[in-house]
Design a protein around this motif. Structure first.
Motif, PDB file in Angstrom:
ATOM      1  N   ASN A 232     -42.911  10.624  11.314  1.00 44.10           N
ATOM      2  CA  ASN A 232     -42.822   9.195  11.434  1.00 44.10           C
ATOM      3  C   ASN A 232     -41.479   8.573  10.718  1.00 44.10           C
ATOM      4  OD1 ASN A 232     -44.933   9.370  12.588  1.00 44.10           O
ATOM      5  ND2 ASN A 232     -46.528   8.792  11.146  1.00 44.10           N
ATOM      6  N   ASP A 233     -41.314   9.238   9.501  1.00 42.62           N
ATOM      7  CA  ASP A 233     -40.081   8.607   8.803  1.00 42.62           C
ATOM      8  C   ASP A 233     -39.438   9.701   8.001  1.00 42.62           C
ATOM      9  OD1 ASP A 233     -38.210   7.364   7.188  1.00 42.62           O
ATOM     10  OD2 ASP A 233     -39.395   6.200   6.037  1.00 42.62           O
ATOM     11  N   PRO A 234     -38.502  10.362   8.688  1.00 37.98           N
ATOM     12  CA  PRO A 234     -37.705  11.821   7.941  1.00 37.98           C
ATOM     13  C   PRO A 234     -37.141  11.561   6.693  1.00 37.98           C
ATOM     14  CG  PRO A 234     -36.947  11.163  10.452  1.00 37.98           C
ATOM     15  CD  PRO A 234     -37.813   9.938  10.206  1.00 37.98           C
ATOM     16  N   LYS A 235     -36.765  10.028   6.357  1.00 36.39           N
ATOM     17  CA  LYS A 235     -36.251   9.790   5.043  1.00 36.39           C
ATOM     18  C   LYS A 235     -37.295  10.099   3.923  1.00 36.39           C
ATOM     19  CE  LYS A 235     -32.273   6.990   6.477  1.00 36.39           C
ATOM     20  NZ  LYS A 235     -31.739   5.816   6.238  1.00 36.39           N
ATOM     21  N   LYS A 236     -38.568  10.254   4.332  1.00 36.67           N
ATOM     22  CA  LYS A 236     -39.626  10.425   3.569  1.00 36.67           C
ATOM     23  C   LYS A 236     -39.737  11.814   2.850  1.00 36.67           C
ATOM     24  CE  LYS A 236     -42.496   6.690   4.264  1.00 36.67           C
ATOM     25  NZ  LYS A 236     -44.064   5.984   4.518  1.00 36.67           N
ATOM     26  N   SER A 237     -38.871  12.682   3.757  1.00 36.53           N
ATOM     27  CA  SER A 237     -38.762  13.946   3.403  1.00 36.53           C
ATOM     28  C   SER A 237     -38.409  14.168   1.898  1.00 36.53           C
ATOM     29  CB  SER A 237     -38.177  14.836   4.296  1.00 36.53           C
ATOM     30  OG  SER A 237     -37.940  16.273   4.090  1.00 36.53           O
ATOM     31  N   LEU A 238     -38.905  14.997   1.166  1.00 34.37           N
ATOM     32  CA  LEU A 238     -38.207  15.499   0.078  1.00 34.37           C
ATOM     33  C   LEU A 238     -37.092  16.022   0.181  1.00 34.37           C
ATOM     34  CD1 LEU A 238     -41.545  16.674  -1.891  1.00 34.37           C
ATOM     35  CD2 LEU A 238     -40.422  14.423  -2.236  1.00 34.37           C
ATOM     36  N   VAL A 239     -36.742  17.007   1.241  1.00 34.07           N
ATOM     37  CA  VAL A 239     -35.510  17.627   1.522  1.00 34.07           C
ATOM     38  C   VAL A 239     -34.715  17.229   2.461  1.00 34.07           C
ATOM     39  CG1 VAL A 239     -36.430  19.774   0.485  1.00 34.07           C
ATOM     40  CG2 VAL A 239     -36.788  19.245   2.880  1.00 34.07           C
ATOM     41  N   TYR A 240     -34.795  15.706   2.514  1.00 42.05           N
ATOM     42  CA  TYR A 240     -34.199  15.044   3.760  1.00 42.05           C
ATOM     43  C   TYR A 240     -32.539  15.550   3.645  1.00 42.05           C
ATOM     44  CZ  TYR A 240     -32.156  11.276   6.739  1.00 42.05           C
ATOM     45  OH  TYR A 240     -31.342  10.587   7.572  1.00 42.05           O
ATOM     46  N   GLU A 241     -32.104  14.960   2.488  1.00 41.82           N
ATOM     47  CA  GLU A 241     -30.703  15.559   2.337  1.00 41.82           C
ATOM     48  C   GLU A 241     -30.223  16.824   2.475  1.00 41.82           C
ATOM     49  OE1 GLU A 241     -28.287  13.215   2.080  1.00 41.82           O
ATOM     50  OE2 GLU A 241     -29.794  11.418   1.907  1.00 41.82           O
ATOM     51  N   ASP A 242     -31.100  17.846   1.841  1.00 44.62           N
ATOM     52  CA  ASP A 242     -30.796  19.266   1.790  1.00 44.62           C
ATOM     53  C   ASP A 242     -31.012  19.575   3.444  1.00 44.62           C
ATOM     54  OD1 ASP A 242     -30.835  19.807  -0.719  1.00 44.62           O
ATOM     55  OD2 ASP A 242     -32.880  19.250  -0.841  1.00 44.62           O
ATOM     56  N   ASP A 243     -31.845  18.897   4.217  1.00 46.98           N
ATOM     57  CA  ASP A 243     -31.806  19.493   5.717  1.00 46.98           C
ATOM     58  C   ASP A 243     -30.680  19.095   6.476  1.00 46.98           C
ATOM     59  OD1 ASP A 243     -34.305  20.720   5.165  1.00 46.98           O
ATOM     60  OD2 ASP A 243     -35.500  19.550   6.402  1.00 46.98           O
TER      61      ASP A 243
END
Length: 474
Positions: A232-243
């Motif tokens: 729903n919100d990819p930026k809530k991923s803990l590894v968003y920047e890494d991915d």
């Protein structure tokens, strides 16, 4: 005043810090050992502790050998750790090289494209199905290291569905460990523990099955909720920047899965891959295959894929080397994690810690006893991540404690298997976890942050199950 974001240390730094900490403890904690004897348990020869034989040993013996681990011992520990984990590390390198050839053919990419289109809008079914399948494998046959190859397949698949790399690792790793926590017939945990404890048959198998189902429901629900939040919100991923950085590695040179062509050659390669997986599963169930045999199967898959794709021998060799390079990170992590145990073993403090913990449990009320027993097994698993090793180490001491306060020995086994499985979900000494995080290029600190809540919930649930197990008829 300038606010600077607190950064967790690099995984290598964290592990090396733990090596130093354990080395310091070898100067503080008395050294000691139990007598051990070889016993055949569930068809396997294990070195089993002889109860009530613990004795302290001097830090410096008559020949001048010093058990206290100094700076030079700390510096040697990573090398010793790599040697100690040579079989696992070799497995990782062969797997990395073989998978690199397979990935370069484009067959996995095109296969993912087909699956992504077919299951568009039904991605949750894949998560649920795979978690149940892997969980059953962990519960029944002790599937753990064998899941390592799946990370390279499911990380890009989950990314293609709009999830993150953590979703894939949670799906595979948590499912396999929950299988250990709720083990039913696992020959490497529950059967070994029951054999060492002198339990005939598997009297609480029905109760273990209930535990497994409850653990799986909790864990699947947690992973699905996390996956939904990220989608729903990819930026809530803990590894968003890494991915964002790693997307090109896992979804190589591809802007959209819709543009990937699924050729006849790709179909042949994927059929070969499926056959290889079938042989691996058959070997695990019928022939006792382990890492060497599985590595051979994946090497064969890699060579087969390269030949079908019409790669030259130079292309295959260079691609294999590139794959080994990509997997150097998890391989080194495994070696450094093993170095922690090397220091503790060389300092001979593991048996002392075990003896102290066991003695502290005498005279406790039943529910308190089983809960503390669970915590004790959590702690021991940090030093002995191997399920069969922990069973062989602790059951000869813990089972007699159950007899002393008239607690069902099955509760002792339940506490052991839950303690081992739950600790290995978050332990830096766990080779499979560190390998999975290395493959996913995820830091250990982010993993801890992502699974802390589910581990706490499972720990509380396990404590309840341990208490119930103790009150069941002996």
């Amino acid at each position: 005043m300038i606010n600077k974001k607190l950064k967790m240390p690099h995984t290598y730094t964290l592990l090396f810090g733990l090596i130093i900490l354990i080395a310091i403890l070898t100067w503080i904690i008395p050294s000691g050992q139990f007598k051990k004897e070889d016993q055949v348990v569930s068809g396997m020869t294990k070195s089993v502790i002889v109860a009530d034989t613990y004795k302290q040993v001097p830090k410096i013996d008559d020949e001048g050998n010093d058990l206290r681990q100094g700076p030079f011992d700390v510096l040697m520990a990573p090398s010793k750790g790599v040697q100690k984990s040579a079989e696992v590390i070799a497995f990782i390198f062969v797997l990395g090289g073989a998978f690199s050839i397979l990935m370069k053919t484009g067959a996995i990419d095109s296969g993912i494209s087909v699956v992504a289109k077919k299951f568009q809008g039904k991605e949750k079914l894949i998560i649920v199905f795979m978690m149940i399948l892997i969980g059953i494998g962990g519960s029944v046959i002790g599937t753990s290291e064998e899941t390592i190859p799946f990370y390279m397949v499911f990380i890009p698949l989950m990314m293609s569905f709009g999830y993150d790399s953590l979703t894939a690792i949670m799906m595979i790793f948590l499912a396999s460990q929950v299988g250990y926590v709720g083990a039913t017939l696992n020959p490497f945990s529950v059967l070994v523990a029951q054999g060492v404890a002198g339990i005939q048959g598997n009297p609480q198998l029905w109760f273990r099955l209930i535990q497994f189902i409850v653990y799986m429901i909790i864990t699947i629900t947690f992973v699905l909720m996390y996956a939904k939040k990220v989608k729903n919100d990819p930026k809530k991923s803990l590894v968003y920047e890494d991915d964002l950085k790693n997307r090109d590695f896992f979804l190589a040179d591809r802007e959209s899965l819709d543009k990937v062509e699924f050729t006849g050659r790709h179909k042949v390669i994927l059929i070969g891959f499926a056959v290889g997986m079938g042989i691996m599963i058959w070997g695990l169930l019928k022939k006792g295959f382990y890492m060497n045999e599985i590595a051979a199967i994946f090497l064969l898959i890699g060579l087969f894929s390269g030949i079908v794709a019409k790669f030259s021998e130079r292309d295959m060799a260079e691609t294999f080397v590139e794959g080994c390079k990509d997997f150097a990170y998890p391989a080194v992590i495994i070696g450094i994690a093993s170095a922690i145990l090397v220091i503790a073993e060389d300092g001979m403090i593991i048996d002392t810690i075990l003896n102290s913990l066991a003695n502290s449990l005498r005279g406790m009320p039943v529910a308190v006893f089983t809960t503390i027993m669970l915590f004790v097994q959590n702690i021991i698993a940090l030093f002995v991540p191997s399920s069969s090793g922990q069973a062989a180490l602790t059951m000869p001491l813990m089972a007699p404690l159950g007899d002393l306060i008239h607690v069902n020995k099955e509760a002792i086994v339940t506490a052991y298997q839950a303690g081992n499985g739950l600790t290995n979900m978050i332990s830096p000494t766990g080779g499979v976890l560190m390998a999975a995080l290395g493959i996913g290029r995820i830091s250990f600190s982010k993993w801890i942050k992502s699974v802390a809540k589910i581990v706490i919930v499972l720990e509380i649930t396990a404590a309840v199950f341990c208490a119930i197990s103790a009150y069941l008829p002996m």
